[in-house]
Design a protein around this motif. Structure first.
Motif, PDB file in Angstrom:
ATOM      1  N   TYR A   1     -53.259 -74.637  50.124  1.00  0.00           N
ATOM      2  CA  TYR A   1     -52.025 -74.386  49.406  1.00  0.00           C
ATOM      3  C   TYR A   1     -51.143 -75.604  49.704  1.00  0.00           C
ATOM      4  O   TYR A   1     -51.124 -76.106  50.830  1.00  0.00           O
ATOM      5  CB  TYR A   1     -51.329 -73.121  49.909  1.00  0.00           C
ATOM      6  CG  TYR A   1     -51.937 -71.825  49.423  1.00  0.00           C
ATOM      7  CD1 TYR A   1     -51.379 -70.606  49.795  1.00  0.00           C
ATOM      8  CD2 TYR A   1     -53.058 -71.791  48.607  1.00  0.00           C
ATOM      9  CE1 TYR A   1     -51.911 -69.399  49.370  1.00  0.00           C
ATOM     10  CE2 TYR A   1     -53.600 -70.600  48.170  1.00  0.00           C
ATOM     11  CZ  TYR A   1     -53.025 -69.395  48.562  1.00  0.00           C
ATOM     12  OH  TYR A   1     -53.566 -68.200  48.143  1.00  0.00           O
TER      13      TYR A   1
ATOM     14  N   PHE B   1     -47.220 -77.546  49.178  1.00  0.00           N
ATOM     15  CA  PHE B   1     -45.808 -77.248  48.984  1.00  0.00           C
ATOM     16  C   PHE B   1     -44.989 -78.536  48.981  1.00  0.00           C
ATOM     17  O   PHE B   1     -45.353 -79.530  49.610  1.00  0.00           O
ATOM     18  CB  PHE B   1     -45.270 -76.364  50.125  1.00  0.00           C
ATOM     19  CG  PHE B   1     -46.086 -75.137  50.422  1.00  0.00           C
ATOM     20  CD1 PHE B   1     -47.209 -75.215  51.224  1.00  0.00           C
ATOM     21  CD2 PHE B   1     -45.714 -73.915  49.897  1.00  0.00           C
ATOM     22  CE1 PHE B   1     -47.965 -74.084  51.503  1.00  0.00           C
ATOM     23  CE2 PHE B   1     -46.460 -72.776  50.183  1.00  0.00           C
ATOM     24  CZ  PHE B   1     -47.587 -72.864  50.982  1.00  0.00           C
TER      25      PHE B   1
ATOM     26  N   PRO C   1     -54.367 -70.580  53.776  1.00  0.00           N
ATOM     27  CA  PRO C   1     -54.221 -69.136  53.984  1.00  0.00           C
ATOM     28  C   PRO C   1     -55.527 -68.458  54.333  1.00  0.00           C
ATOM     29  O   PRO C   1     -55.523 -67.356  54.866  1.00  0.00           O
ATOM     30  CB  PRO C   1     -53.671 -68.648  52.652  1.00  0.00           C
ATOM     31  CG  PRO C   1     -54.032 -69.699  51.672  1.00  0.00           C
ATOM     32  CD  PRO C   1     -54.023 -70.993  52.418  1.00  0.00           C
TER      33      PRO C   1
ATOM     34  N   ASP D   1     -51.387 -68.585  58.461  1.00  0.00           N
ATOM     35  CA  ASP D   1     -50.210 -68.888  57.646  1.00  0.00           C
ATOM     36  C   ASP D   1     -49.508 -70.168  58.055  1.00  0.00           C
ATOM     37  O   ASP D   1     -48.442 -70.463  57.560  1.00  0.00           O
ATOM     38  CB  ASP D   1     -49.208 -67.734  57.754  1.00  0.00           C
ATOM     39  CG  ASP D   1     -49.734 -66.472  57.086  1.00  0.00           C
ATOM     40  OD1 ASP D   1     -49.174 -65.399  57.349  1.00  0.00           O
ATOM     41  OD2 ASP D   1     -50.702 -66.574  56.323  1.00  0.00           O
ATOM     42  N   LYS D   2     -50.099 -70.921  58.949  1.00  0.00           N
ATOM     43  CA  LYS D   2     -49.415 -72.107  59.435  1.00  0.00           C
ATOM     44  C   LYS D   2     -49.229 -73.128  58.329  1.00  0.00           C
ATOM     45  O   LYS D   2     -50.119 -73.372  57.524  1.00  0.00           O
ATOM     46  CB  LYS D   2     -50.211 -72.756  60.568  1.00  0.00           C
ATOM     47  CG  LYS D   2     -50.299 -71.926  61.830  1.00  0.00           C
ATOM     48  CD  LYS D   2     -51.093 -72.662  62.878  1.00  0.00           C
ATOM     49  CE  LYS D   2     -51.281 -71.818  64.115  1.00  0.00           C
ATOM     50  NZ  LYS D   2     -52.112 -72.521  65.124  1.00  0.00           N
ATOM     51  N   ILE D   3     -48.064 -73.744  58.324  1.00  0.00           N
ATOM     52  CA  ILE D   3     -47.773 -74.825  57.385  1.00  0.00           C
ATOM     53  C   ILE D   3     -47.668 -76.119  58.173  1.00  0.00           C
ATOM     54  O   ILE D   3     -46.958 -76.180  59.173  1.00  0.00           O
ATOM     55  CB  ILE D   3     -46.473 -74.554  56.614  1.00  0.00           C
ATOM     56  CG1 ILE D   3     -46.632 -73.351  55.677  1.00  0.00           C
ATOM     57  CG2 ILE D   3     -46.060 -75.782  55.811  1.00  0.00           C
ATOM     58  CD1 ILE D   3     -45.391 -73.030  54.885  1.00  0.00           C
TER      59      ILE D   3
ATOM     60  N   PHE E   1     -46.477 -79.972  58.020  1.00  0.00           N
ATOM     61  CA  PHE E   1     -45.561 -80.789  57.243  1.00  0.00           C
ATOM     62  C   PHE E   1     -45.880 -82.272  57.355  1.00  0.00           C
ATOM     63  O   PHE E   1     -46.337 -82.753  58.397  1.00  0.00           O
ATOM     64  CB  PHE E   1     -44.119 -80.566  57.718  1.00  0.00           C
ATOM     65  CG  PHE E   1     -43.545 -79.256  57.304  1.00  0.00           C
ATOM     66  CD1 PHE E   1     -43.735 -78.121  58.071  1.00  0.00           C
ATOM     67  CD2 PHE E   1     -42.808 -79.152  56.128  1.00  0.00           C
ATOM     68  CE1 PHE E   1     -43.209 -76.901  57.689  1.00  0.00           C
ATOM     69  CE2 PHE E   1     -42.282 -77.931  55.740  1.00  0.00           C
ATOM     70  CZ  PHE E   1     -42.480 -76.811  56.506  1.00  0.00           C
TER      71      PHE E   1
ATOM     72  N   PHE F   1     -42.060 -67.982  62.263  1.00  0.00           N
ATOM     73  CA  PHE F   1     -42.454 -69.257  62.846  1.00  0.00           C
ATOM     74  C   PHE F   1     -41.219 -69.979  63.384  1.00  0.00           C
ATOM     75  O   PHE F   1     -40.135 -69.885  62.817  1.00  0.00           O
ATOM     76  CB  PHE F   1     -43.123 -70.149  61.792  1.00  0.00           C
ATOM     77  CG  PHE F   1     -44.328 -69.532  61.133  1.00  0.00           C
ATOM     78  CD1 PHE F   1     -44.179 -68.683  60.050  1.00  0.00           C
ATOM     79  CD2 PHE F   1     -45.600 -69.809  61.593  1.00  0.00           C
ATOM     80  CE1 PHE F   1     -45.278 -68.113  59.427  1.00  0.00           C
ATOM     81  CE2 PHE F   1     -46.707 -69.246  60.984  1.00  0.00           C
ATOM     82  CZ  PHE F   1     -46.546 -68.396  59.905  1.00  0.00           C
TER      83      PHE F   1
ATOM     84  N   TYR G   1     -39.848 -73.804  64.440  1.00  0.00           N
ATOM     85  CA  TYR G   1     -40.083 -75.229  64.324  1.00  0.00           C
ATOM     86  C   TYR G   1     -38.991 -75.985  65.071  1.00  0.00           C
ATOM     87  O   TYR G   1     -37.873 -75.509  65.242  1.00  0.00           O
ATOM     88  CB  TYR G   1     -40.037 -75.678  62.863  1.00  0.00           C
ATOM     89  CG  TYR G   1     -41.109 -75.096  61.974  1.00  0.00           C
ATOM     90  CD1 TYR G   1     -40.945 -73.852  61.381  1.00  0.00           C
ATOM     91  CD2 TYR G   1     -42.268 -75.811  61.697  1.00  0.00           C
ATOM     92  CE1 TYR G   1     -41.923 -73.318  60.545  1.00  0.00           C
ATOM     93  CE2 TYR G   1     -43.249 -75.292  60.864  1.00  0.00           C
ATOM     94  CZ  TYR G   1     -43.062 -74.054  60.296  1.00  0.00           C
ATOM     95  OH  TYR G   1     -44.033 -73.531  59.468  1.00  0.00           O
TER      96      TYR G   1
ATOM     97  N   SER H   1     -40.235 -85.145  61.064  1.00  0.00           N
ATOM     98  CA  SER H   1     -40.662 -83.943  60.366  1.00  0.00           C
ATOM     99  C   SER H   1     -40.511 -82.719  61.256  1.00  0.00           C
ATOM    100  O   SER H   1     -40.058 -82.817  62.392  1.00  0.00           O
ATOM    101  CB  SER H   1     -42.109 -84.095  59.926  1.00  0.00           C
ATOM    102  OG  SER H   1     -42.491 -82.999  59.133  1.00  0.00           O
TER     103      SER H   1
ATOM    104  N   THR I   1     -48.934 -64.775  52.304  1.00  0.00           N
ATOM    105  CA  THR I   1     -49.696 -65.889  52.853  1.00  0.00           C
ATOM    106  C   THR I   1     -49.310 -67.219  52.231  1.00  0.00           C
ATOM    107  O   THR I   1     -49.599 -68.267  52.785  1.00  0.00           O
ATOM    108  CB  THR I   1     -51.209 -65.682  52.647  1.00  0.00           C
ATOM    109  OG1 THR I   1     -51.458 -65.482  51.255  1.00  0.00           O
ATOM    110  CG2 THR I   1     -51.707 -64.489  53.440  1.00  0.00           C
TER     111      THR I   1
ATOM    112  N   GLN J   1     -43.234 -68.938  52.812  1.00  0.00           N
ATOM    113  CA  GLN J   1     -42.391 -68.844  53.998  1.00  0.00           C
ATOM    114  C   GLN J   1     -40.969 -69.155  53.572  1.00  0.00           C
ATOM    115  O   GLN J   1     -40.739 -70.078  52.795  1.00  0.00           O
ATOM    116  CB  GLN J   1     -42.829 -69.848  55.072  1.00  0.00           C
ATOM    117  CG  GLN J   1     -44.077 -69.455  55.832  1.00  0.00           C
ATOM    118  CD  GLN J   1     -44.359 -70.382  57.001  1.00  0.00           C
ATOM    119  OE1 GLN J   1     -43.458 -70.995  57.563  1.00  0.00           O
ATOM    120  NE2 GLN J   1     -45.622 -70.500  57.367  1.00  0.00           N
TER     121      GLN J   1
END
Lengths: 114, 114
Positions: free
Chosen positions: A32, A34, A96, A100-102, A104, B34, B36, B43, B100, B103
């Motif tokens: 996914y 973003f 996913p 669910d970690k994104i 960056f 989450f 950060y 970032s 999923t 966020q």
């Protein structure tokens, strides 16, 4: 492991000109993707997301991005820049299928020249 | 749309004291939140994943005894920076997961340790 590379920590465009912010990703599973925007001293606002449906994704504020699997890219564009677009832009990836970690990218500061 | 709040927005504390930051999902229940950390002109670095009713999962290199996370309910997660030092000064951002692929981010908390 997943990663995101944003080319150019700073990009300057003239008001009314095309905005192009580059993002390449690395992922061993279908990702996914973003794009988020961050204004000074604020949190992140989601511009758009790709979740395996249409490869051309339209977001808010006139932005759009195209998922190109062959190029592992997800570049962000806007036909005509506005002064209010000046901000920090982050490309991000998640899987996913795993969690669910994104993750960056390092961000690109967009400057709009009058 | 889904809203995530953080409190406080700014906090200044003396070295050696502890600071608690709250993250709330205002109009939805978030099983996962989450935390950060964002360094100046950098970032976002994922610190930990917080699941309601269970221990947080910390990313490699993040001291769990230094950054205590409590996810007491489906709408509240807290981050406590214990025995804060100047190097802990940063912008801390939380996010809450609605699904999923989505966020929602809080506005962030600016921590300054003197």
């Amino acid at each position: 492991a997943q990663s995101v590379t944003q080319l150019g920590s700073h990009v300057s465009v003239s008001e009314g000109a095309l905005v192009l912010l580059r993002c390449n990703y690395s992922s061993s599973v279908p990702p996914y993707l973003f794009w988020y925007v961050q204004y000074p001293n604020q949190g992140l606002q989601l511009l758009l997301k790709y979740t395996s449906a249409a490869t051309l994704v339209k977001g808010i504020n006139g932005f759009e991005a195209e998922f190109k699997k062959s190029e592992t890219s997800f570049h962000l564009t806007k036909p005509s820049a506005h002064m209010s677009d000046a901000a920090e832009y982050f490309c991000a990836v998640s899987s996913p299928a795993r969690d669910d970690k994104i993750i960056f990218g390092k961000g690109t500061r967009l400057h709009i020249l009058p | 749309g889904a809203v995530v709040s953080q409190h406080p927005s700014r906090v200044i504390c003396k070295s050696g004291t502890s600071v608690k930051i709250e993250c709330r999902s205002l109009d939805f229940q978030a099983t996962t939140m989450f935390w950060y950390r964002q360094f100046p002109k950098k970032s976002l670095m994922l610190m930990a994943t917080s699941n309601e009713g269970s221990k947080a999962t910390y990313e490699q290199g993040v001291e769990k005894d230094k950054f205590l996370i409590n996810h007491a309910s489906l709408t509240l997660s807290t981050l406590t920076v214990t025995s804060a030092h100047p190097e802990d000064s940063s912008f801390y951002i939380c996010s809450a997961s609605l699904s999923t692929d989505t966020q929602y981010f809080g506005p962030g908390t600016r921590l300054t340790v003197l």
